[in-house]
Motif scaffolding. Sequence first.
Motif, PDB file in Angstrom:
ATOM      1  N   THR A 222     -11.117  25.657   1.835  1.00 38.54           N
ATOM      2  CA  THR A 222     -10.227  25.313   0.722  1.00 38.54           C
ATOM      3  C   THR A 222     -10.427  23.860   0.320  1.00 38.54           C
ATOM      4  N   ARG A 223     -10.582  23.632  -0.976  1.00 39.92           N
ATOM      5  CA  ARG A 223     -10.747  22.265  -1.468  1.00 39.92           C
ATOM      6  C   ARG A 223      -9.386  21.732  -1.909  1.00 39.92           C
ATOM      7  N   LEU A 224      -8.647  21.191  -0.957  1.00 42.55           N
ATOM      8  CA  LEU A 224      -7.342  20.601  -1.251  1.00 42.55           C
ATOM      9  C   LEU A 224      -7.208  19.318  -0.454  1.00 42.55           C
ATOM     10  N   THR A 225      -7.155  18.207  -1.173  1.00 45.80           N
ATOM     11  CA  THR A 225      -7.038  16.907  -0.519  1.00 45.80           C
ATOM     12  C   THR A 225      -5.906  16.114  -1.162  1.00 45.80           C
ATOM     13  N   PHE A 226      -5.293  15.267  -0.346  1.00 45.01           N
ATOM     14  CA  PHE A 226      -4.185  14.431  -0.791  1.00 45.01           C
ATOM     15  C   PHE A 226      -4.538  12.957  -0.545  1.00 45.01           C
ATOM     16  N   PHE A 227      -4.093  12.115  -1.459  1.00 46.15           N
ATOM     17  CA  PHE A 227      -4.265  10.674  -1.314  1.00 46.15           C
ATOM     18  C   PHE A 227      -2.896  10.005  -1.473  1.00 46.15           C
ATOM     19  N   PRO A 228      -2.028  10.129  -0.482  1.00 52.79           N
ATOM     20  CA  PRO A 228      -0.738   9.444  -0.580  1.00 52.79           C
ATOM     21  C   PRO A 228      -0.938   7.929  -0.465  1.00 52.79           C
ATOM     22  N   PHE A 229      -0.088   7.171  -1.168  1.00 50.69           N
ATOM     23  CA  PHE A 229      -0.176   5.721  -1.087  1.00 50.69           C
ATOM     24  C   PHE A 229       1.213   5.123  -1.019  1.00 50.69           C
ATOM     25  N   ILE A 230       1.283   3.959  -0.417  1.00 47.14           N
ATOM     26  CA  ILE A 230       2.484   3.139  -0.444  1.00 47.14           C
ATOM     27  C   ILE A 230       2.070   1.746  -0.892  1.00 47.14           C
ATOM     28  N   GLN A 231       2.995   1.072  -1.585  1.00 50.92           N
ATOM     29  CA  GLN A 231       2.690  -0.275  -2.060  1.00 50.92           C
ATOM     30  C   GLN A 231       3.946  -1.121  -2.012  1.00 50.92           C
ATOM     31  N   GLY A 232       3.804  -2.272  -1.420  1.00 53.99           N
ATOM     32  CA  GLY A 232       4.876  -3.248  -1.414  1.00 53.99           C
ATOM     33  C   GLY A 232       4.450  -4.475  -2.182  1.00 53.99           C
ATOM     34  N   LEU A 233       5.379  -5.049  -2.950  1.00 51.74           N
ATOM     35  CA  LEU A 233       5.030  -6.151  -3.835  1.00 51.74           C
ATOM     36  C   LEU A 233       6.134  -7.195  -3.827  1.00 51.74           C
ATOM     37  N   VAL A 234       5.730  -8.449  -3.771  1.00 49.12           N
ATOM     38  CA  VAL A 234       6.651  -9.577  -3.890  1.00 49.12           C
ATOM     39  C   VAL A 234       6.081 -10.512  -4.946  1.00 49.12           C
ATOM     40  N   HIS A 236       6.927 -14.089  -7.563  1.00 49.89           N
ATOM     41  CA  HIS A 236       7.756 -15.289  -7.687  1.00 49.89           C
ATOM     42  C   HIS A 236       7.284 -16.099  -8.878  1.00 49.89           C
ATOM     43  N   ASN A 237       8.240 -16.566  -9.685  1.00 50.73           N
ATOM     44  CA  ASN A 237       7.955 -17.573 -10.698  1.00 50.73           C
ATOM     45  C   ASN A 237       9.103 -18.566 -10.721  1.00 50.73           C
ATOM     46  N   ASP A 238       9.083 -19.452 -11.697  1.00 51.64           N
ATOM     47  CA  ASP A 238      10.076 -20.522 -11.703  1.00 51.64           C
ATOM     48  C   ASP A 238      11.498 -20.013 -11.923  1.00 51.64           C
ATOM     49  N   LYS A 239      11.627 -18.798 -12.453  1.00 50.58           N
ATOM     50  CA  LYS A 239      12.955 -18.316 -12.827  1.00 50.58           C
ATOM     51  C   LYS A 239      13.533 -17.293 -11.860  1.00 50.58           C
ATOM     52  N   LYS A 240      12.667 -16.484 -11.241  1.00 44.96           N
ATOM     53  CA  LYS A 240      13.226 -15.428 -10.399  1.00 44.96           C
ATOM     54  C   LYS A 240      12.207 -14.959  -9.368  1.00 44.96           C
ATOM     55  N   ASN A 241      12.749 -14.299  -8.345  1.00 48.11           N
ATOM     56  CA  ASN A 241      11.935 -13.630  -7.346  1.00 48.11           C
ATOM     57  C   ASN A 241      12.143 -12.125  -7.507  1.00 48.11           C
ATOM     58  N   LYS A 242      11.133 -11.381  -7.148  1.00 43.54           N
ATOM     59  CA  LYS A 242      11.211  -9.935  -7.287  1.00 43.54           C
ATOM     60  C   LYS A 242      10.487  -9.285  -6.122  1.00 43.54           C
ATOM     61  N   ALA A 243      11.123  -8.256  -5.579  1.00 37.10           N
ATOM     62  CA  ALA A 243      10.482  -7.460  -4.529  1.00 37.10           C
ATOM     63  C   ALA A 243      10.544  -5.995  -4.949  1.00 37.10           C
ATOM     64  N   ASP A 244       9.477  -5.283  -4.679  1.00 36.87           N
ATOM     65  CA  ASP A 244       9.425  -3.891  -5.114  1.00 36.87           C
ATOM     66  C   ASP A 244       8.643  -3.084  -4.080  1.00 36.87           C
ATOM     67  N   PHE A 245       9.039  -1.840  -3.942  1.00 38.34           N
ATOM     68  CA  PHE A 245       8.330  -0.916  -3.061  1.00 38.34           C
ATOM     69  C   PHE A 245       8.139   0.381  -3.814  1.00 38.34           C
ATOM     70  N   SER A 246       6.955   0.932  -3.746  1.00 37.32           N
ATOM     71  CA  SER A 246       6.689   2.194  -4.437  1.00 37.32           C
ATOM     72  C   SER A 246       5.803   3.071  -3.572  1.00 37.32           C
ATOM     73  N   ALA A 247       5.838   4.339  -3.879  1.00 33.58           N
ATOM     74  CA  ALA A 247       5.006   5.312  -3.178  1.00 33.58           C
ATOM     75  C   ALA A 247       4.652   6.427  -4.149  1.00 33.58           C
ATOM     76  N   GLY A 248       3.529   7.022  -3.963  1.00 30.27           N
ATOM     77  CA  GLY A 248       3.100   8.105  -4.829  1.00 30.27           C
ATOM     78  C   GLY A 248       1.946   8.847  -4.199  1.00 30.27           C
ATOM     79  N   MET A 249       1.278   9.666  -4.983  1.00 31.01           N
ATOM     80  CA  MET A 249       0.208  10.459  -4.394  1.00 31.01           C
ATOM     81  C   MET A 249      -0.715  10.979  -5.494  1.00 31.01           C
TER      82      MET A 249
END
Length: 798
Positions: A222-234, A236-249
């Motif tokens: 059977t030709r069935l493959t998965f590529f799950p991913f996770i990503q974390g991101l931080v 920063h600029n002079d006005k604000k900080n931002k943190a984000d986490f995402s996941a997908g496939m």
Amino acid sequence: MLLFSLCSFAQERKEIIAKRISNPPKIDGILDDTVWQTLPAHGEFKMWRPGNEGEIPKDLQTEVKMAYDNKAVYFGVYLHDNQPDEILRQFSQRDDIFVQADFFSIAINTYNDGVNETRFFITSAGTIGDARADQFNQDFSYNVVFDAKVSFDDKGWYAEFKIPYNALRFPEVDIQDWSINFFRRSLSRNQTYTWNFIDNSKGQRTQYNGLVKGVHNIDPPTRLTFFPFIQGLVSHNDKKNKADFSAGMDVKYGLSDGFTLDATLIPDFGQAAFDEVRLNLGPFEQTFRENRQFFTEGTELFNKGNVFFSRRIGGRPSKSISDDDLATHEVAEDAPSKINLLNALKVSGRTSGKLGIGFLNAITEKTEIQITDTITGAHRKETVEPLTNYNVFVLDQQFNNNSSVSLINTNVTREGSDFRNGNVTGLVWNLTNKSNSYRLTGRSMVSQVNLPKDNIGGFASELDFDRIKGKFRYGFGHDLSNTTYDINDLGVSFRNNFNNFRINASYQIFEPKGWFNNYRVNIFTRHRRLYSPSIQTQNSLGADWFFMARNRFAFGGNTVYNSKNKNYFEPRVKGRFVTFNPSLGGRMFISSDYRKKFAYDVSVGTRQWFDDPQKIYRIEVSPRYRFSDKLLLIWRSEYFYRPDNFGYVDDNGTDVFLGKRDVVSLENSLNASYNFDPYKSINLRFRNFWSTADYTDNVFYLLNEDGSKSQTDYDISDDDPNRNFNIWNIDLSFNWRFAPGSEATLLYRNQIFNEDKLSTLDYGQSLDNLFTQQIQHTLSLRIVYFLDVNNLKRSSKG
């Protein structure tokens, strides 16, 4: 009819015998497995580059063995070399195989159609690569999961491949009809050899494959493959900080042995390479290459006819908020630069009858911006892009091992009655006679744009005829578009309303001669006119040339004379044109031998207008230094200067104002890579682009009806056209391919941007201003893991 039926394209076709095995080899590059001792060897490679003449020394022979089971195809390769210490072995990462290293590649055509191939590479340093290829293109954005390793001893080097069936597409038949060719590059000798002979003077390399015999009754898993991913991101600029986490496939599923479904669920393209933005003074939009893997991998079918531009999906909103949309005292937020992609899928493959079928669908989310009344503080929402569906459908029938006819349709449907929809249908053909001496290519396109209160149809066509055999070649062509042709919902068309003709002739050599391994000289002429009204806009006459010396020193260039040009695009008002005087210009370049530690590329160009003070000067310098097989540094600087240029400034719908300006730009970029091995690397990518458009001479013109211009007073207090544009990007990444198909990327990104009216600043002053701007720092970690459902099944049984 006679032209495309005379003669047959006769060629010698070797055969390789593939043996079914029950005990697969261990893929380590060492050919000591029992299976390799029992299989027949296939060799007697032929000269391909720089020419077909000459014999390959006995000490440089190549032998290939091929086996298969119900899971994969296997190759064992013996690359004999009596000077193994002289083999170049520069390290690089996946798909970067044209470095200073030898390589071996396998080109498999599982339909034996003379057109489509899947190519697998490995370099002498162990870097692997893969690509989808046809007669004209080789696409390295195509990535599948396969395994290959190399080893060395005093007799040369060796390569071992395992190519799973989920990396190939083939018809569901008992006896497979495949073709194949093998390529070996010896860089120190500046030669490339092929297993099945390729005649350089006619046809394409895809048409010269040998035959594969013995592959039958395979029962792939059977030709069935998965590529799950996770990503974390931080960030920063002079006005604000931002943190984000995402996941997908991402998911790949073999609907059959010949068709594959690819889907991306909850996509995140946060680590896509930055766009190389420039100051744009022209009448056409600025476009950028696609960096999102889903839209670059395995999309060769969808590119038929050049009416699909994937950057439209998730691009800028289709509606902008103008002052007419706002009440008194209302202000609107800035519209986002891109729309979120919700999901996308594509299905593609080819039947046993060589009919390619492709379907792509993507959906982007509804996007609103907030409008605020500055007096009452009341808020309201305005939709700038509704829920939107994008479709591409392709049928591609191939025949005669060199020809195809394709039907393609693109469709964009936006929710609601206030937005435009678009539909484009095209017929595309590539017809080559059996002797591969003449080719007829072209396309016929019809566009339909549905506006809230109107429906507009348009058409365009292209037709080209070329002699493609022998040293002397020639061709002619015709391009046409009416005034309403518009494919810009899911394609790119910079201009319409043209009726253009071209003629060209060239001479080239296919065997080394004198000082040169190869050279090519081409002359051409072009005639341009409007479709409606039928008016000549410009004629051009030019030549281009390229020479490659035996020591790999290359040089070339071009020169073009342009007649008086009636430019109907620069004024930005329908029916108006501006006249540019005749001009003569050209470019020359040199490129040294990349095999040496230090190498360079230099290019200079200029254009001079007659009876007009404006000019163009351009110089580009790109030195490179290979400190070791692990560390490579490439610097590039380009300087552009266009004094006394004039162009569009503004219009009121009737009057068009032009301004005289000096345009200067300087671009510096650095690419540095340190490769620990073929699986781990640190990469630095830097770019700084600075450009100014200086109108401070205060010379402005009113465009006359006959295309000439008259000097006039122009008030710049409301809209100052002076520009000082500066952008800075740094990407520093660590990439680790820790398992086949699995990868981790740690990325630091630094971005600064400034645009103001201070056009008289020099580069240093502009750079000082740039660093007073807000700096965006981003750190992200992305991990993608490859899961094959068959491995999961085996794990559950174990």
